[in-house]
Design a protein around this motif. Structure first.
Motif, PDB file in Angstrom:
ATOM      1  N   GLY A 285     -22.201  87.806  17.441  1.00  0.00           N
ATOM      2  CA  GLY A 285     -21.349  86.622  17.246  1.00  0.00           C
ATOM      3  C   GLY A 285     -20.850  86.478  15.821  1.00  0.00           C
ATOM      4  N   ILE A 286     -20.596  87.597  15.147  1.00  0.00           N
ATOM      5  CA  ILE A 286     -20.163  87.544  13.737  1.00  0.00           C
ATOM      6  C   ILE A 286     -18.751  86.961  13.643  1.00  0.00           C
ATOM      7  CG2 ILE A 286     -19.705  88.932  11.662  1.00  0.00           C
ATOM      8  CD1 ILE A 286     -21.848  90.923  12.727  1.00  0.00           C
ATOM      9  N   GLY A 287     -17.855  87.426  14.508  1.00  0.00           N
ATOM     10  CA  GLY A 287     -16.487  86.896  14.516  1.00  0.00           C
ATOM     11  C   GLY A 287     -16.480  85.397  14.799  1.00  0.00           C
ATOM     12  N   GLU A 288     -17.296  84.962  15.748  1.00  0.00           N
ATOM     13  CA  GLU A 288     -17.358  83.543  16.122  1.00  0.00           C
ATOM     14  C   GLU A 288     -17.716  82.670  14.915  1.00  0.00           C
ATOM     15  OE1 GLU A 288     -18.204  86.046  17.994  1.00  0.00           O
ATOM     16  OE2 GLU A 288     -17.331  85.624  19.968  1.00  0.00           O
ATOM     17  N   ARG A 289     -18.717  83.131  14.130  1.00  0.00           N
ATOM     18  CA  ARG A 289     -19.133  82.280  13.005  1.00  0.00           C
ATOM     19  C   ARG A 289     -18.078  82.284  11.901  1.00  0.00           C
ATOM     20  NH1 ARG A 289     -23.792  86.528  11.186  1.00  0.00           N
ATOM     21  NH2 ARG A 289     -24.320  86.278  13.369  1.00  0.00           N
ATOM     22  N   ILE A 290     -17.404  83.415  11.696  1.00  0.00           N
ATOM     23  CA  ILE A 290     -16.376  83.452  10.645  1.00  0.00           C
ATOM     24  C   ILE A 290     -15.173  82.583  11.036  1.00  0.00           C
ATOM     25  CG2 ILE A 290     -14.716  84.981   9.452  1.00  0.00           C
ATOM     26  CD1 ILE A 290     -17.054  87.053   9.446  1.00  0.00           C
ATOM     27  N   HIS A 291     -14.803  82.648  12.320  1.00  0.00           N
ATOM     28  CA  HIS A 291     -13.704  81.787  12.792  1.00  0.00           C
ATOM     29  C   HIS A 291     -14.039  80.309  12.617  1.00  0.00           C
ATOM     30  CE1 HIS A 291     -10.989  84.824  14.181  1.00  0.00           C
ATOM     31  NE2 HIS A 291     -11.911  85.379  14.946  1.00  0.00           N
ATOM     32  N   ALA A 292     -15.260  79.939  12.961  1.00  0.00           N
ATOM     33  CA  ALA A 292     -15.648  78.520  12.839  1.00  0.00           C
ATOM     34  C   ALA A 292     -15.597  78.084  11.375  1.00  0.00           C
ATOM     35  CB  ALA A 292     -17.050  78.310  13.418  1.00  0.00           C
ATOM     36  N   PHE A 293     -16.113  78.928  10.475  1.00  0.00           N
ATOM     37  CA  PHE A 293     -16.092  78.599   9.054  1.00  0.00           C
ATOM     38  C   PHE A 293     -14.649  78.506   8.548  1.00  0.00           C
ATOM     39  CE2 PHE A 293     -16.504  80.049   4.508  1.00  0.00           C
ATOM     40  CZ  PHE A 293     -17.117  78.897   4.043  1.00  0.00           C
ATOM     41  N   ALA A 294     -13.806  79.452   8.970  1.00  0.00           N
ATOM     42  CA  ALA A 294     -12.404  79.455   8.546  1.00  0.00           C
ATOM     43  C   ALA A 294     -11.701  78.163   8.995  1.00  0.00           C
ATOM     44  CB  ALA A 294     -11.686  80.674   9.110  1.00  0.00           C
ATOM     45  N   GLU A 295     -11.976  77.722  10.223  1.00  0.00           N
ATOM     46  CA  GLU A 295     -11.344  76.477  10.696  1.00  0.00           C
ATOM     47  C   GLU A 295     -11.798  75.279   9.889  1.00  0.00           C
ATOM     48  OE1 GLU A 295     -11.082  75.302  14.747  1.00  0.00           O
ATOM     49  OE2 GLU A 295     -10.312  77.254  15.439  1.00  0.00           O
ATOM     50  N   LEU A 296     -13.068  75.259   9.483  1.00  0.00           N
ATOM     51  CA  LEU A 296     -13.543  74.142   8.664  1.00  0.00           C
ATOM     52  C   LEU A 296     -12.805  74.104   7.336  1.00  0.00           C
ATOM     53  CD1 LEU A 296     -17.401  74.268   9.313  1.00  0.00           C
ATOM     54  CD2 LEU A 296     -15.813  72.469  10.047  1.00  0.00           C
ATOM     55  N   LEU A 297     -12.513  75.274   6.764  1.00  0.00           N
ATOM     56  CA  LEU A 297     -11.754  75.332   5.506  1.00  0.00           C
ATOM     57  C   LEU A 297     -10.310  74.874   5.738  1.00  0.00           C
ATOM     58  CD1 LEU A 297     -13.020  78.775   4.079  1.00  0.00           C
ATOM     59  CD2 LEU A 297     -13.681  76.498   3.274  1.00  0.00           C
ATOM     60  N   THR A 298      -9.725  75.352   6.836  1.00  0.00           N
ATOM     61  CA  THR A 298      -8.343  74.983   7.151  1.00  0.00           C
ATOM     62  C   THR A 298      -8.219  73.483   7.399  1.00  0.00           C
ATOM     63  OG1 THR A 298      -7.998  77.153   8.112  1.00  0.00           O
ATOM     64  CG2 THR A 298      -6.403  75.458   8.725  1.00  0.00           C
ATOM     65  N   ASP A 299      -9.186  72.931   8.123  1.00  0.00           N
ATOM     66  CA  ASP A 299      -9.186  71.484   8.396  1.00  0.00           C
ATOM     67  C   ASP A 299      -9.429  70.665   7.128  1.00  0.00           C
ATOM     68  OD1 ASP A 299      -9.038  72.344  11.014  1.00  0.00           O
ATOM     69  OD2 ASP A 299     -11.114  71.809  11.529  1.00  0.00           O
ATOM     70  N   GLY A 300      -9.924  71.319   6.073  1.00  0.00           N
ATOM     71  CA  GLY A 300     -10.268  70.596   4.843  1.00  0.00           C
ATOM     72  C   GLY A 300     -11.582  69.840   4.933  1.00  0.00           C
ATOM     73  N   VAL A 301     -12.343  70.080   5.993  1.00  0.00           N
ATOM     74  CA  VAL A 301     -13.649  69.418   6.147  1.00  0.00           C
ATOM     75  C   VAL A 301     -14.627  69.983   5.124  1.00  0.00           C
ATOM     76  CG1 VAL A 301     -15.600  69.092   7.742  1.00  0.00           C
ATOM     77  CG2 VAL A 301     -13.255  68.997   8.603  1.00  0.00           C
ATOM     78  N   VAL A 302     -14.458  71.260   4.824  1.00  0.00           N
ATOM     79  CA  VAL A 302     -15.287  71.934   3.827  1.00  0.00           C
ATOM     80  C   VAL A 302     -14.326  72.594   2.835  1.00  0.00           C
ATOM     81  CG1 VAL A 302     -16.879  73.887   3.496  1.00  0.00           C
ATOM     82  CG2 VAL A 302     -17.182  72.356   5.447  1.00  0.00           C
ATOM     83  N   THR A 303     -14.656  72.542   1.527  1.00  0.00           N
ATOM     84  CA  THR A 303     -13.813  73.227   0.545  1.00  0.00           C
ATOM     85  C   THR A 303     -14.511  74.492   0.051  1.00  0.00           C
ATOM     86  OG1 THR A 303     -14.759  72.136  -1.385  1.00  0.00           O
ATOM     87  CG2 THR A 303     -12.952  70.973  -0.264  1.00  0.00           C
ATOM     88  N   PRO A 304     -13.722  75.460  -0.451  1.00  0.00           N
ATOM     89  CA  PRO A 304     -14.324  76.711  -0.918  1.00  0.00           C
ATOM     90  C   PRO A 304     -15.288  76.526  -2.104  1.00  0.00           C
ATOM     91  CG  PRO A 304     -11.948  76.982  -0.620  1.00  0.00           C
ATOM     92  CD  PRO A 304     -12.243  75.526  -0.493  1.00  0.00           C
ATOM     93  N   ASP A 305     -15.118  75.445  -2.872  1.00  0.00           N
ATOM     94  CA  ASP A 305     -16.075  75.209  -3.964  1.00  0.00           C
ATOM     95  C   ASP A 305     -17.392  74.694  -3.427  1.00  0.00           C
ATOM     96  OD1 ASP A 305     -14.374  75.944  -5.993  1.00  0.00           O
ATOM     97  OD2 ASP A 305     -13.462  73.927  -6.074  1.00  0.00           O
ATOM     98  N   GLU A 306     -17.273  74.005  -2.305  1.00  0.00           N
ATOM     99  CA  GLU A 306     -18.457  73.393  -1.721  1.00  0.00           C
ATOM    100  C   GLU A 306     -19.325  74.453  -1.050  1.00  0.00           C
ATOM    101  OE1 GLU A 306     -17.269  70.451   1.096  1.00  0.00           O
ATOM    102  OE2 GLU A 306     -19.321  69.997   1.696  1.00  0.00           O
ATOM    103  N   ALA A 307     -18.686  75.363  -0.311  1.00  0.00           N
ATOM    104  CA  ALA A 307     -19.479  76.309   0.472  1.00  0.00           C
ATOM    105  C   ALA A 307     -18.848  77.684   0.511  1.00  0.00           C
ATOM    106  CB  ALA A 307     -19.641  75.778   1.895  1.00  0.00           C
ATOM    107  N   THR A 308     -19.704  78.699   0.330  1.00  0.00           N
ATOM    108  CA  THR A 308     -19.279  80.093   0.405  1.00  0.00           C
ATOM    109  C   THR A 308     -20.131  80.806   1.433  1.00  0.00           C
ATOM    110  OG1 THR A 308     -18.551  80.142  -1.869  1.00  0.00           O
ATOM    111  CG2 THR A 308     -19.169  82.230  -0.930  1.00  0.00           C
ATOM    112  N   PHE A 309     -19.507  81.734   2.127  1.00  0.00           N
ATOM    113  CA  PHE A 309     -20.210  82.483   3.174  1.00  0.00           C
ATOM    114  C   PHE A 309     -20.492  83.890   2.665  1.00  0.00           C
ATOM    115  CE2 PHE A 309     -20.815  81.684   7.803  1.00  0.00           C
ATOM    116  CZ  PHE A 309     -21.583  82.817   8.070  1.00  0.00           C
ATOM    117  N   ILE A 310     -21.740  84.352   2.845  1.00  0.00           N
ATOM    118  CA  ILE A 310     -22.050  85.771   2.597  1.00  0.00           C
ATOM    119  C   ILE A 310     -22.386  86.398   3.938  1.00  0.00           C
ATOM    120  CG2 ILE A 310     -23.532  87.452   1.434  1.00  0.00           C
ATOM    121  CD1 ILE A 310     -24.228  85.358  -0.643  1.00  0.00           C
ATOM    122  N   GLN A 311     -21.676  87.442   4.291  1.00  0.00           N
ATOM    123  CA  GLN A 311     -21.974  88.176   5.533  1.00  0.00           C
ATOM    124  C   GLN A 311     -22.316  89.618   5.185  1.00  0.00           C
ATOM    125  OE1 GLN A 311     -22.197  87.279   9.001  1.00  0.00           O
ATOM    126  NE2 GLN A 311     -23.118  89.314   8.945  1.00  0.00           N
TER     127      GLN A 311
END
Ligand code: ADP
Ligand code: G6P
Length: 472
Positions: A285-311
């Motif tokens: 489910g790697i794609g699923e988690r990256i898509h979900a994180f990307a949507e949160l950034l797009t929605d502005g619910v999470v900002t890139p300064d606030e949270a970074t993903f390491i895969q």
């Protein structure tokens, strides 16, 4: 200790698995090196074998001529050779393009080929013969995983004196899916050569009992299957685990803490770090988690300064078609999210297609505020357990798929259905914004369970059930 070797030089305790715990690596200068093999099976069995001083029969991961048996870290390693064609048909084909997707809910379409089946039979026979030669009189032989399901029956025919256990590290699907397999009866008969068949989850053990009734017409009662020849085979669940104390010791080292801090600085000191660590496999489910994180950034619910993903994704089964497709999908998704939300020197997702030693993994686990484990189907998932083992100070949050075996044990995790994008997004936000007291409460309870249920307990409960000390 169960191990040691008898007068004959043969062993009283023998493990049979597709892979040895080390892979042979031939360097350009012609020398041979050994590297730890990938995946959960080796992670779990390695400490058990070191403690029991047994023999381990397996493939060395290359098609070069198999080395002679040798001793390493208190184990006797017996390499089984595979030709290039056998790697293609038995390993990449039947094991990883037929059985792996079928047993994981047909997330990818399984491919059924008669030549692959023939290679599977032939290679299983070779492993059974190697086990028959290595095992001492009346020895205990423990066969592992989906690559070797015919070995118990073949070995029993060669050596009726042995006690044989079998453990399936991956899920066993319900009869509705298993019944598609053109060789379904042969596989079941293969497994029934064992005295005890172990699974990760109780549901898999009941699938097995149901399969022996429905596809072979055998009688069953509780955990027992009654064979026409009078033998009784038991099927039960034994959830696998890790060497908790060893990993926690690494996590507690000051240099691990320093490395964890360095990792956070290197990715730009975000407030929160999310982490995924997996073999690059379509079940994870790697794609699923990256898509979900990307949507949160797009929605502005999470900002890139606030949270970074390491895969971090270990290269795996790279010549199998579905794995090539997956790599392209994941790398496209990572490129998209970074192109849109990254800045110079500040990717939104730091992606590594590589394998790392235990020390670096422990530092990554220490660096992560939220561990994101979202398999679409997984036998157990040891990564979830490794994260918990490293959080000795009861900090951090574990987001865990309901479809991993580990979900049976960790009800205090943030459980998710990875197919539900909105659910995944809200749960990611909940885990990111978790208050420290709540985090401590959850992690403490998960750690209490894990410390009590480490890999030694898994092995000893399986082996004592096999030797009959524990009849329930
Ligand atoms: P699987 O058995 O399907 O690979 P598990 O989560 O049960 O999945 O086990 C994976 C094992 O492989 C764990 O011990 C984990 O630490 C290790 N692992 C996963 N990714 C990496 C990596 N990039 N580098 C080194 N080890 C890894
Ligand atoms: C899973 C399987 C193991 C396998 C491992 C790595 O853990 O259950 O049997 O060894 O993945 O996969 P590989 O194909 O590289 O052996």
């Amino acid at each position: 200790s169960k191990g040691g070797s008898g007068k004959s030089g043969r062993s009283a305790f023998v493990v049979v698995a597709n892979r040895l715990p080390v892979d042979r690596v031939d360097t350009p200068d012609g020398s041979t090196q050994w590297r730890r093999s990938p995946g959960g099976l080796v992670t779990a069995l390695d400490p058990v074998m070191k403690a029991n001083k047994g023999a381990w029969i397996g493939w060395a991961g290359s098609t070069e001529e198999a080395p002679e048996p040798f001793d390493e870290a208190g184990m006797h390693l017996v390499p089984v050779p595979l030709s290039a064609k056998e790697v293609e048909e038995y390993y990449e084909g039947f094991s990883n393009a037929t059985l792996w997707p079928l047993y994981h809910d047909v997330i990818a379409p399984p491919v059924y080929r008669r030549e692959w089946w023939e290679a599977y039979v032939k290679v299983n026979r070779r492993f059974a013969e190697a086990a028959a030669e290595t095992a001492d009189d009346g020895a205990l032989v423990w066969v592992h995983d989906y690559q070797l399901q015919l070995v118990p029956e073949m070995l029993r025919a060669l050596r009726p004196d042995l006690r044989i256990g079998y453990f399936l590290h991956i899920p066993l699907p319900p009869v509705e899916l298993f019944a598609r397999l053109p060789w379904r009866q042969q596989i079941l008969r293969g497994l029934l050569g064992a005295d005890l068949v172990g699974f990760q989850r109780p549901g898999a053990a009941s699938n097995f009992l149901r399969l022996t009734r429905r596809l072979l017409g055998y009688q069953t009662q509780r955990d027992q299957t009654f064979l026409p020849d009078g033998r009784v085979v038991r099927a039960r669940s034994f959830p696998i685990s890790i060497d908790v104390a060893q990993l926690e010791e690494i996590a507690r080292r000051p240099e691990t803490q320093r490395r964890a801090e360095e990792i956070r600085e290197e990715i730009g000191s975000p407030s929160k770090v999310l982490l995924g660590i997996d073999r690059l496999d379509y079940t994870k489910g790697i794609g699923e988690r990256i898509h979900a994180f990307a949507e949160l950034l797009t929605d502005g619910v999470v900002t890139p300064d606030e949270a970074t993903f390491i895969q971090v994704a270990t290269p795996s089964r790279e010549r199998v078609e579905q794995y090539k497709l997956l790599r392209d999908e994941v790398e496209l998704a990572v490129g998209r999210v970074n192109g849109t939300h990254g800045r110079i020197g500040r990717p939104a997702v730091t992606y590594l297609h590589s394998s790392h030693d235990r020390e670096e993994l422990a530092a990554l686990y220490r660096a992560a505020d939220v561990m994101v484990v979202t398999p679409l189907r997984d036998g157990m998932n040891l990564v979830a357990k490794e994260y918990i083992a490293c959080r000795y100070d009861n900090t951090g949050a574990l987001l865990l798929s309901e479809f991993a075996g580990a979900a049976d044990e960790f009800r205090q995790a943030f459980l998710v259905n990875p197919y539900d994008v909105d659910g995944l997004k809200t749960t990611l936000v909940d885990a990111l914004r978790l208050d420290p007291r709540n985090a401590t409460r959850r992690m403490r309870s998960m750690r209490r369970h894990l410390v009590e249920h480490d890999v030694d307990r898994w092995a000893s409960s399986f082996l004592s059930a096999l030797t009959g000390e524990l009849r329930t």
